[in-house]
Design a protein around this motif. Sequence first.
Motif, PDB file in Angstrom:
ATOM      1  N   GLN A  27       0.849  -1.180   0.000  1.00  0.00           N
ATOM      2  CA  GLN A  27       0.000   0.000   0.000  1.00  0.00           C
ATOM      3  C   GLN A  27       0.893   1.242   0.000  1.00  0.00           C
ATOM      4  OE1 GLN A  27      -2.539  -0.292   3.359  1.00  0.00           O
ATOM      5  NE2 GLN A  27      -3.631  -2.080   2.636  1.00  0.00           N
ATOM      6  N   ARG A  28       0.471   2.235  -0.725  1.00  0.00           N
ATOM      7  CA  ARG A  28       1.232   3.467  -0.797  1.00  0.00           C
ATOM      8  C   ARG A  28       1.096   4.248   0.509  1.00  0.00           C
ATOM      9  NH1 ARG A  28      -0.131   5.762  -6.863  1.00  0.00           N
ATOM     10  NH2 ARG A  28       0.758   4.018  -8.017  1.00  0.00           N
ATOM     11  N   LYS A  29       2.212   4.751   0.994  1.00  0.00           N
ATOM     12  CA  LYS A  29       2.210   5.560   2.204  1.00  0.00           C
ATOM     13  C   LYS A  29       2.365   7.031   1.827  1.00  0.00           C
ATOM     14  CE  LYS A  29       4.289   1.927   5.036  1.00  0.00           C
ATOM     15  NZ  LYS A  29       5.413   1.567   5.930  1.00  0.00           N
ATOM     16  N   GLY A  30       1.611   7.894   2.547  1.00  0.00           N
ATOM     17  CA  GLY A  30       1.730   9.310   2.286  1.00  0.00           C
ATOM     18  C   GLY A  30       3.086   9.844   2.739  1.00  0.00           C
ATOM     19  N   HIS A  31       3.508  10.906   2.117  1.00  0.00           N
ATOM     20  CA  HIS A  31       4.797  11.501   2.485  1.00  0.00           C
ATOM     21  C   HIS A  31       4.682  12.110   3.881  1.00  0.00           C
ATOM     22  CE1 HIS A  31       8.371  14.023   2.275  1.00  0.00           C
ATOM     23  NE2 HIS A  31       8.762  13.245   1.264  1.00  0.00           N
ATOM     24  N   PRO A  32       5.736  12.003   4.699  1.00  0.00           N
ATOM     25  CA  PRO A  32       5.664  12.539   6.075  1.00  0.00           C
ATOM     26  C   PRO A  32       5.345  14.020   6.136  1.00  0.00           C
ATOM     27  CG  PRO A  32       7.569  11.099   5.823  1.00  0.00           C
ATOM     28  CD  PRO A  32       6.985  11.277   4.452  1.00  0.00           C
ATOM     29  N   LEU A  63       8.840  34.007  18.692  1.00  0.00           N
ATOM     30  CA  LEU A  63       9.068  32.947  19.671  1.00  0.00           C
ATOM     31  C   LEU A  63       7.841  32.061  19.829  1.00  0.00           C
ATOM     32  CD1 LEU A  63      10.748  31.579  21.873  1.00  0.00           C
ATOM     33  CD2 LEU A  63       9.910  33.327  23.488  1.00  0.00           C
ATOM     34  N   ALA A  64       6.656  32.690  19.920  1.00  0.00           N
ATOM     35  CA  ALA A  64       5.428  31.910  20.063  1.00  0.00           C
ATOM     36  C   ALA A  64       5.191  31.036  18.831  1.00  0.00           C
ATOM     37  CB  ALA A  64       4.245  32.851  20.292  1.00  0.00           C
ATOM     38  N   TYR A  65       5.402  31.606  17.633  1.00  0.00           N
ATOM     39  CA  TYR A  65       5.221  30.802  16.423  1.00  0.00           C
ATOM     40  C   TYR A  65       6.264  29.691  16.328  1.00  0.00           C
ATOM     41  CZ  TYR A  65       1.668  33.895  14.486  1.00  0.00           C
ATOM     42  OH  TYR A  65       0.512  34.589  14.272  1.00  0.00           O
ATOM     43  N   ALA A  66       7.467  29.960  16.820  1.00  0.00           N
ATOM     44  CA  ALA A  66       8.491  28.911  16.803  1.00  0.00           C
ATOM     45  C   ALA A  66       8.081  27.739  17.678  1.00  0.00           C
ATOM     46  CB  ALA A  66       9.838  29.482  17.264  1.00  0.00           C
ATOM     47  N   LEU A  67       7.541  28.025  18.871  1.00  0.00           N
ATOM     48  CA  LEU A  67       7.077  26.947  19.746  1.00  0.00           C
ATOM     49  C   LEU A  67       5.934  26.148  19.111  1.00  0.00           C
ATOM     50  CD1 LEU A  67       7.131  28.789  23.208  1.00  0.00           C
ATOM     51  CD2 LEU A  67       8.734  27.052  22.380  1.00  0.00           C
ATOM     52  N   LEU A  68       5.111  26.845  18.323  1.00  0.00           N
ATOM     53  CA  LEU A  68       3.991  26.152  17.661  1.00  0.00           C
ATOM     54  C   LEU A  68       4.457  25.299  16.485  1.00  0.00           C
ATOM     55  CD1 LEU A  68       1.324  29.011  17.625  1.00  0.00           C
ATOM     56  CD2 LEU A  68       1.250  26.908  18.991  1.00  0.00           C
ATOM     57  N   LEU A  69       5.547  25.710  15.807  1.00  0.00           N
ATOM     58  CA  LEU A  69       5.949  25.037  14.566  1.00  0.00           C
ATOM     59  C   LEU A  69       7.089  24.038  14.740  1.00  0.00           C
ATOM     60  CD1 LEU A  69       5.794  28.028  12.057  1.00  0.00           C
ATOM     61  CD2 LEU A  69       4.133  26.174  12.363  1.00  0.00           C
ATOM     62  N   ILE A  70       7.798  24.095  15.859  1.00  0.00           N
ATOM     63  CA  ILE A  70       8.910  23.156  16.049  1.00  0.00           C
ATOM     64  C   ILE A  70       8.406  21.712  16.048  1.00  0.00           C
ATOM     65  CG2 ILE A  70      10.581  22.313  17.741  1.00  0.00           C
ATOM     66  CD1 ILE A  70      11.188  25.180  18.461  1.00  0.00           C
ATOM     67  N   GLY A  71       7.326  21.466  16.778  1.00  0.00           N
ATOM     68  CA  GLY A  71       6.783  20.104  16.846  1.00  0.00           C
ATOM     69  C   GLY A  71       6.320  19.582  15.493  1.00  0.00           C
ATOM     70  N   PRO A  72       5.441  20.307  14.766  1.00  0.00           N
ATOM     71  CA  PRO A  72       5.029  19.828  13.443  1.00  0.00           C
ATOM     72  C   PRO A  72       6.204  19.661  12.477  1.00  0.00           C
ATOM     73  CG  PRO A  72       3.513  21.497  14.230  1.00  0.00           C
ATOM     74  CD  PRO A  72       4.637  21.454  15.206  1.00  0.00           C
ATOM     75  N   ALA A  73       7.200  20.566  12.537  1.00  0.00           N
ATOM     76  CA  ALA A  73       8.344  20.424  11.638  1.00  0.00           C
ATOM     77  C   ALA A  73       9.131  19.154  11.946  1.00  0.00           C
ATOM     78  CB  ALA A  73       9.252  21.647  11.750  1.00  0.00           C
ATOM     79  N   ALA A  74       9.224  18.795  13.222  1.00  0.00           N
ATOM     80  CA  ALA A  74       9.952  17.575  13.586  1.00  0.00           C
ATOM     81  C   ALA A  74       9.249  16.321  13.068  1.00  0.00           C
ATOM     82  CB  ALA A  74      10.110  17.500  15.105  1.00  0.00           C
ATOM     83  N   LEU A  75       7.941  16.402  12.834  1.00  0.00           N
ATOM     84  CA  LEU A  75       7.211  15.230  12.349  1.00  0.00           C
ATOM     85  C   LEU A  75       7.689  14.762  10.976  1.00  0.00           C
ATOM     86  CD1 LEU A  75       3.521  16.054  13.403  1.00  0.00           C
ATOM     87  CD2 LEU A  75       5.117  14.450  14.480  1.00  0.00           C
ATOM     88  N   ILE A  76       8.379  15.618  10.253  1.00  0.00           N
ATOM     89  CA  ILE A  76       8.886  15.215   8.939  1.00  0.00           C
ATOM     90  C   ILE A  76       9.844  14.029   9.072  1.00  0.00           C
ATOM     91  CG2 ILE A  76      10.218  15.974   6.934  1.00  0.00           C
ATOM     92  CD1 ILE A  76       9.170  18.780   7.406  1.00  0.00           C
ATOM     93  N   TRP A  77      10.566  13.957  10.191  1.00  0.00           N
ATOM     94  CA  TRP A  77      11.545  12.880  10.411  1.00  0.00           C
ATOM     95  C   TRP A  77      11.012  11.797  11.356  1.00  0.00           C
ATOM     96  CZ3 TRP A  77      12.773  18.093  10.340  1.00  0.00           C
ATOM     97  CH2 TRP A  77      13.583  18.509   9.285  1.00  0.00           C
ATOM     98  N   ARG A  78       9.692  11.731  11.523  1.00  0.00           N
ATOM     99  CA  ARG A  78       9.142  10.804  12.511  1.00  0.00           C
ATOM    100  C   ARG A  78       9.377   9.332  12.156  1.00  0.00           C
ATOM    101  NH1 ARG A  78       4.728  12.861   9.652  1.00  0.00           N
ATOM    102  NH2 ARG A  78       3.270  11.317   8.771  1.00  0.00           N
ATOM    103  N   ARG A  79       9.550   9.004  10.869  1.00  0.00           N
ATOM    104  CA  ARG A  79       9.780   7.608  10.503  1.00  0.00           C
ATOM    105  C   ARG A  79      11.237   7.214  10.682  1.00  0.00           C
ATOM    106  NH1 ARG A  79       6.254   7.563   4.881  1.00  0.00           N
ATOM    107  NH2 ARG A  79       4.207   7.917   5.853  1.00  0.00           N
ATOM    108  N   ARG A  80      12.135   8.177  10.618  1.00  0.00           N
ATOM    109  CA  ARG A  80      13.555   7.870  10.785  1.00  0.00           C
ATOM    110  C   ARG A  80      13.970   7.864  12.252  1.00  0.00           C
ATOM    111  NH1 ARG A  80      16.404  11.618   6.069  1.00  0.00           N
ATOM    112  NH2 ARG A  80      15.262  10.740   4.275  1.00  0.00           N
ATOM    113  N   ALA A  81      13.456   8.788  13.040  1.00  0.00           N
ATOM    114  CA  ALA A  81      13.839   8.907  14.452  1.00  0.00           C
ATOM    115  C   ALA A  81      12.581   9.135  15.283  1.00  0.00           C
ATOM    116  CB  ALA A  81      14.841  10.045  14.646  1.00  0.00           C
ATOM    117  N   PRO A  82      11.783   8.114  15.509  1.00  0.00           N
ATOM    118  CA  PRO A  82      10.483   8.323  16.173  1.00  0.00           C
ATOM    119  C   PRO A  82      10.593   8.841  17.605  1.00  0.00           C
ATOM    120  CG  PRO A  82      10.965   5.982  15.925  1.00  0.00           C
ATOM    121  CD  PRO A  82      11.991   6.701  15.137  1.00  0.00           C
TER     122      PRO A  82
END
Length: 467
Positions: A27-32, A63-82
Amino acid sequence: MREPGRRHTPWQQDQPWPDPPWRRGHQRKGHPIFGAVGAAMFHILGAKDMAGEGLVFHAMDPLAYALLLIGPAALIWRRRAPIPVLLITLAASIGFATIAAPRWVFLVAPLVACWNAVKQGRGRPAFLASVAGYVAYAVVTVVISSELGLAPETRPGLRTLVVLAVALLLSLFLGGAARAQSEHMAEVMKARAERARAKEEQERRQASEERLRMARELHDVLGHHLSLISVQAGVGLHLMDNQPEQAREALTAIKTASAEALREVRAVLGVLRPEEEAAPRQPTLGLDRLDELTGSAGLPVTTTRTGLPRPLPAELDRAAFRIVQEALTNVRKHAGPDAKAEVSVDYAPDGLRLSIRNDGEVGSPGESEGSGIAGMRERAVALGGSLQAGPLPNGGFLVTVSLPVAGSAAQEGGAREGGAREGGVQEGGAREDGAREGGVQEGGAREDGARKGGARAGGAREGGESA
């Protein structure tokens, strides 16, 4: 084999019908990045709504936007380093929780990271990281919030803490369920692939062994009798002029040897004919006798012809007739007493296309294809064509065949394993093209072996003992 990503028409397929999407192993997996973008949208839009309601106690600065976006940005590598991604998302969300009232909108990234880590088999580390993050959030916002100078509204209540704990546990549970389902589907697909591979290997081995056995037997039968016929024909020609009365014995020996060769060849090829199928009396079989075949099929059959009918190579014509015959036999055996069949013959510019469809019952998976379909596919592949067979979505069964005219004509007269010419000895008769000079012909004991000398069996006078 079917190539991934390639579209196949019914005439290009020679394998069973494809599985539905929910049963496919790959099955095709969506891109992270898609999950990361979705989590970022939840965080940004939710935080803006909270700021509009006065629930964010800090200016919406970088600073507030950085705290909001750091987590979602890290999800890009969730399959390599969960696990590292899970820790980063937890830390970023706890950081934003110190300047905003407790809400679920900035917890999307940690929940996704937790689910992903468990799904990838890191359940224990994910559980420990989630517990550590939960404890850190409670300590920062409840125990030492006053020392840190946090706004009183950032302090979560007991209900909020319970809901947060339930959300983390639910994310862990769903990740484990997704992993279990993935492993189960992988095992199912592996088992199905192994069964298919074993079945294909068994069919290939059986076909190879059967061809080798037949080649050996035909070599022995034809080698013995044709050498005897050659010797006796030479003796007859030698004695014809000087001692014609002695040539009769040689011709009689030729007749006996040819009849015995035909009988033994029929015995060798008899295993290829279904038990209920009688030996043919006609010298040739082809689609010109299709109406006769469908009329005696034992069930209602509708025949449709398209394209411009034209003479076909003998081998292709005979193979097409036999494939239709076997398909109708399978319908009579397996489709139930009330089944109806439709036979379609298409004279395409590049070959012949057949379609045999029935509306009867279909057995359970793995039981629909037996030796009959394997034999039909062997005929089609031997002529450079393809055969596809499988159940229809709305019930019934469909067999489609593509036989190229050019490939058939090129193969007609080519050598087959064991010295037998392809098409020279075929199911349905004992025609030996390899012995044409000897004059052994399909369907009887017609002797043309002494054609060069002008003598026919039984035509010579009684002679003496042959040399």
